[in-house]
Scaffold this motif. Structure first.
Motif, short mmCIF file in Angstrom:
data_model
loop_
_atom_site.label_atom_id
_atom_site.label_comp_id
_atom_site.label_asym_id
_atom_site.label_seq_id
_atom_site.Cartn_x
_atom_site.Cartn_y
_atom_site.Cartn_z
N LEU A 1 0.86 -1.19 0.00
CA LEU A 1 0.00 0.00 0.00
C LEU A 1 0.89 1.23 0.00
O LEU A 1 1.81 1.35 0.82
N VAL A 2 0.62 2.16 -0.92
CA VAL A 2 1.40 3.38 -1.05
C VAL A 2 0.48 4.57 -0.83
O VAL A 2 -0.54 4.71 -1.52
N MET A 3 0.82 5.41 0.15
CA MET A 3 0.07 6.64 0.40
C MET A 3 1.07 7.73 0.77
O MET A 3 2.21 7.45 1.12
N HIS A 4 0.66 8.97 0.73
CA HIS A 4 1.61 10.05 0.98
C HIS A 4 2.01 10.14 2.45
O HIS A 4 3.19 10.26 2.78
N GLY A 5 1.02 10.10 3.34
CA GLY A 5 1.30 10.31 4.76
C GLY A 5 1.47 9.02 5.53
O GLY A 5 2.58 8.56 5.74
N GLY A 6 0.37 8.42 5.97
CA GLY A 6 0.53 7.21 6.77
C GLY A 6 -0.78 6.58 7.19
O GLY A 6 -1.81 6.76 6.54
N LEU A 7 -0.71 5.87 8.32
CA LEU A 7 -1.83 5.05 8.79
C LEU A 7 -2.75 5.81 9.72
O LEU A 7 -2.68 7.03 9.82
N PHE A 8 -3.57 5.07 10.46
CA PHE A 8 -4.81 5.64 10.95
C PHE A 8 -4.91 5.65 12.48
O PHE A 8 -4.18 4.97 13.18
N SER A 9 -5.90 6.40 12.95
CA SER A 9 -6.11 6.54 14.39
C SER A 9 -6.90 5.38 14.97
O SER A 9 -7.12 5.32 16.18
N ASN A 10 -7.38 4.47 14.13
CA ASN A 10 -8.00 3.24 14.66
C ASN A 10 -7.52 2.05 13.84
O ASN A 10 -7.02 2.20 12.71
N ASP A 11 -7.69 0.86 14.39
CA ASP A 11 -7.13 -0.36 13.82
C ASP A 11 -8.05 -1.07 12.83
O ASP A 11 -7.71 -2.14 12.33
N ASN A 12 -9.21 -0.50 12.55
CA ASN A 12 -10.20 -1.24 11.77
C ASN A 12 -10.28 -0.81 10.31
O ASN A 12 -11.17 -1.26 9.59
N VAL A 13 -9.39 0.06 9.87
CA VAL A 13 -9.48 0.58 8.50
C VAL A 13 -9.03 -0.49 7.51
O VAL A 13 -7.95 -1.07 7.64
N THR A 14 -9.86 -0.74 6.50
CA THR A 14 -9.56 -1.72 5.47
C THR A 14 -9.29 -1.02 4.14
O THR A 14 -9.60 0.16 3.96
N LEU A 15 -8.76 -1.78 3.19
CA LEU A 15 -8.55 -1.23 1.85
C LEU A 15 -9.88 -0.80 1.24
O LEU A 15 -9.94 0.20 0.52
N ASP A 16 -10.92 -1.52 1.54
CA ASP A 16 -12.25 -1.16 1.03
C ASP A 16 -12.70 0.19 1.59
O ASP A 16 -13.31 0.99 0.88
N ASP A 17 -12.39 0.44 2.87
CA ASP A 17 -12.72 1.74 3.47
C ASP A 17 -12.00 2.87 2.73
O ASP A 17 -12.58 3.94 2.49
N ILE A 18 -10.73 2.64 2.41
CA ILE A 18 -9.97 3.66 1.68
C ILE A 18 -10.58 3.89 0.31
O ILE A 18 -10.77 5.03 -0.13
N SER A 19 -10.91 2.81 -0.36
CA SER A 19 -11.47 2.90 -1.71
C SER A 19 -12.78 3.70 -1.73
O SER A 19 -13.05 4.43 -2.68
N LYS A 20 -13.55 3.58 -0.66
CA LYS A 20 -14.87 4.25 -0.61
C LYS A 20 -14.78 5.67 -0.04
O LYS A 20 -15.82 6.35 0.04
N THR A 21 -13.61 6.11 0.37
CA THR A 21 -13.47 7.44 0.97
C THR A 21 -13.72 8.53 -0.07
O THR A 21 -13.08 8.55 -1.12
N TYR A 22 -14.65 9.42 0.23
CA TYR A 22 -14.95 10.54 -0.67
C TYR A 22 -13.80 11.54 -0.61
O TYR A 22 -13.37 11.95 0.47
N ARG A 23 -13.31 11.97 -1.79
CA ARG A 23 -12.10 12.79 -1.81
C ARG A 23 -12.22 14.12 -2.54
O ARG A 23 -11.30 14.93 -2.49
N ASN A 24 -13.32 14.36 -3.22
CA ASN A 24 -13.45 15.59 -4.02
C ASN A 24 -13.74 16.79 -3.11
O ASN A 24 -14.82 17.36 -3.11
N LYS A 25 -12.73 17.14 -2.32
CA LYS A 25 -12.87 18.21 -1.34
C LYS A 25 -11.51 18.58 -0.80
O LYS A 25 -10.50 17.93 -1.10
N GLN A 26 -11.46 19.62 0.01
CA GLN A 26 -10.24 19.96 0.72
C GLN A 26 -10.05 18.99 1.89
O GLN A 26 -11.03 18.55 2.51
N PRO A 27 -8.82 18.62 2.20
CA PRO A 27 -8.59 17.63 3.26
C PRO A 27 -9.19 18.08 4.60
O PRO A 27 -8.97 19.22 5.02
N PRO A 28 -9.93 17.20 5.27
CA PRO A 28 -10.47 17.53 6.58
C PRO A 28 -9.40 17.42 7.67
O PRO A 28 -8.27 17.01 7.41
#
Length: 502
Positions: free
Chosen positions: A354-381
């Motif tokens: 897995l390649v991303m710019h920053g890193g991993l997450f504040s909880n242990d349950n994030v899956t690749l499917d969660d990343i795939s479904k993340t809405y991104r057409n916006k400024q970073p929250p």
């Protein structure tokens, strides 16, 4: 966004257990020694060796944690290494010790400005002007910050709410190419290999691409990115070579050096560029247009991920917006933002990396499917999966910690191990931080950083690096390289004038 080399979060934070809790408990000898160490730190700071300066300020604080200036100075050093979260924390500690220590207001305001929290910054500048109403410097800083706040409010007020994007409404055909233009031409509005090769040479000579061609490339690139998920899966065939690059940050001539060393992009020589293409370096337009050209030329063999600097706030502060306005127009800034908003957030290579710019997450349950479904057409929250993909950093110790940047999270080897196990991955690759050799292996080799901008900002002295893998051997192979000469345009030449006030 890059930060200081090394792991200052582990090595440089004071150990509160060993620090005196009462000012009366600090001996005169410790006070004297702390002040001597602070002076040593000041010398390191003056020589732009911020890592050692932070180390020395931390040692002074351990001996005597009741001097506001120690925290204020360390806050300034953290600002210079882009550890904005630590800078905020130290500035607040300094003010808790001495509410009249005005430099701490400046430090805290600067950190908030860097994070795009302009209203919070304005409060601190306002506090200084109330204490020193006749101070011209304080008034200037307040006025500059206030201008930014008013501009943002104005732009928000006039923003169209009809759902239309500039890319859908811009009349490209009305844009005229000057008769004396002698650079590369699109062929029937389409990128070709000849165009890509000619563009590289034209940019090398500091020539400018016509606005019409820039708009055509941006509109086409946006359409291409819109068709991709937030997580893009990449299949690298057996024995086929694949290259991963980290931050470029507007260092165009170092980007060309990568192509010189590793070959230009092609279907046989695919690349992934892992965010932060722009800002800081003063050839950001050349970098992003070259990369987008290759994306259009080889859509299935050239990949681009969003970094934390592909965002409106960062671009306003760190130079890309100023550069686009200087070379083109305000309208093009808006079009670039629309493209950046659709950049994928992560890539998964052969379902093992897995390649991303920053890193991993504040909880242990994030899956690749969660990343795939993340809405991104916006400024970073400020929180959540998108934020953490763009902003988080690894730390050597287990567990999680608040981010040194003030955004995202710091994650330890145990966090990485659990994420990899959950998602059946071998390792993660990320960028986001300057490293001495251009790369670093952490968490038992399971978390790899690659940073491709050598001698970052013409000051850091680091090497750049890229990673090669093959489809049947996913073991990363690193190539480090030095910076190459560039035209005499300093980094941050187009940055917000506010930075020049400090």
């Amino acid at each position: 966004m890059a930060t200081a080399m090394g792991n200052e979060n582990a090595a440089m934070e004071e150990t509160t257990e060993s620090m005196p809790s009462d000012p009366e408990a600090v001996s005169e000898e410790d006070k004297k020694r702390a002040d001597e160490i602070k002076e040593e730190a000041n010398v390191f700071f003056k020589n732009e060796d911020y890592t050692n300066a932070i180390d020395k300020y931390s040692k002074a604080i351990q001996l005597n944690p009741f001097v506001a200036a120690y925290f204020g100075n360390r806050s300034f050093a953290y600002l210079r290494t882009e550890c904005f979260g630590y800078a905020l924390n130290d500035a607040s500690k300094a003010l808790n010790l001495d509410k009249n220590y005005l430099k701490a207001y400046y430090r805290r305001a600067s950190a908030n400005m860097a994070l795009g929290k302009f209203k919070l910054a304005l409060k601190d500048f306002e506090a200084v002007t109330k204490v020193r109403p006749s101070d011209k410097d304080a008034r200037t800083k307040y006025n500059e910050c206030n201008k930014i706040c008013k501009r943002i409010a104005f732009e928000k007020a006039i923003a169209s709410d009809d759902g239309k994007c500039l890319a859908d409404t811009i009349d490209i055909e009305s844009l005229v190419i000057e008769a004396n233009y002698d650079g590369p031409h699109l062929q029937d509005g389409t990128v070709t290999l000849d165009f890509a090769n000619a563009l590289i040479e034209a940019y090398k000579e500091q020539k400018k691409l016509p606005k019409k061609y820039v708009c055509q490339i941006l509109v086409q690139a946006k359409k291409l990115f819109c068709e991709q998920d937030s997580l893009v899966y990449i299949d690298v065939p057996p024995k086929a070579k694949f290259t991963i690059c980290g931050d470029i940050h507007g260092q165009y001539y170092d980007l060309l050096n990568i192509f010189q060393m590793n070959g230009k992009p092609s279907e046989e020589n695919p690349y992934l560029f892992n965010g932060d293409f722009v800002d800081r370096g003063s050839f950001s337009v050349e970098c992003i247009m070259t990369l987008l050209t290759y994306k259009l030329l080889y859509p299935k063999h050239f990949f681009m991920a969003r970094g934390n600097h592909e965002s409106l706030t960062m671009n306003q502060m760190y130079g890309f917006e100023g550069e686009v306005k200087s070379k083109y127009s305000s309208q093009l800034c808006e079009l670039f933002t629309e493209v950046f908003n659709w950049l994928p957030l992560a890539h998964c290579i052969n379902k093992k990396i897995l390649v991303m710019h920053g890193g991993l997450f504040s909880n242990d349950n994030v899956t690749l499917d969660d990343i795939s479904k993340t809405y991104r057409n916006k400024q970073p929250p400020d929180s959540g999966i998108m934020c953490e993909l763009l902003w988080s950093d690894p730390q050597p110790q287990a567990g999680r910690a608040p981010s040194k940047r003030g955004v995202g999270v710091q994650f330890g080897p145990d966090v990485t191990a659990r994420f990899l196990e959950l998602n059946k991955l071998d390792y993660v690759v990320r960028s986001h931080e300057v490293k001495n050799e251009g790369y670093e292996l952490m968490h038992g080799g399971k978390c790899i950083t690659v940073f491709s901008a050598p001698n970052y900002c013409d000051t850091m002295g680091n090497k750049g690096a890229y990673i090669n893998i093959t489809g049947d051997d996913l073991t990363p192979k690193f190539t480090s390289y030095e910076s190459v000469p560039h035209p005499n345009v300093k980094p941050m030449a187009y940055a917000n004038p506010f930075f020049g006030l400090f």
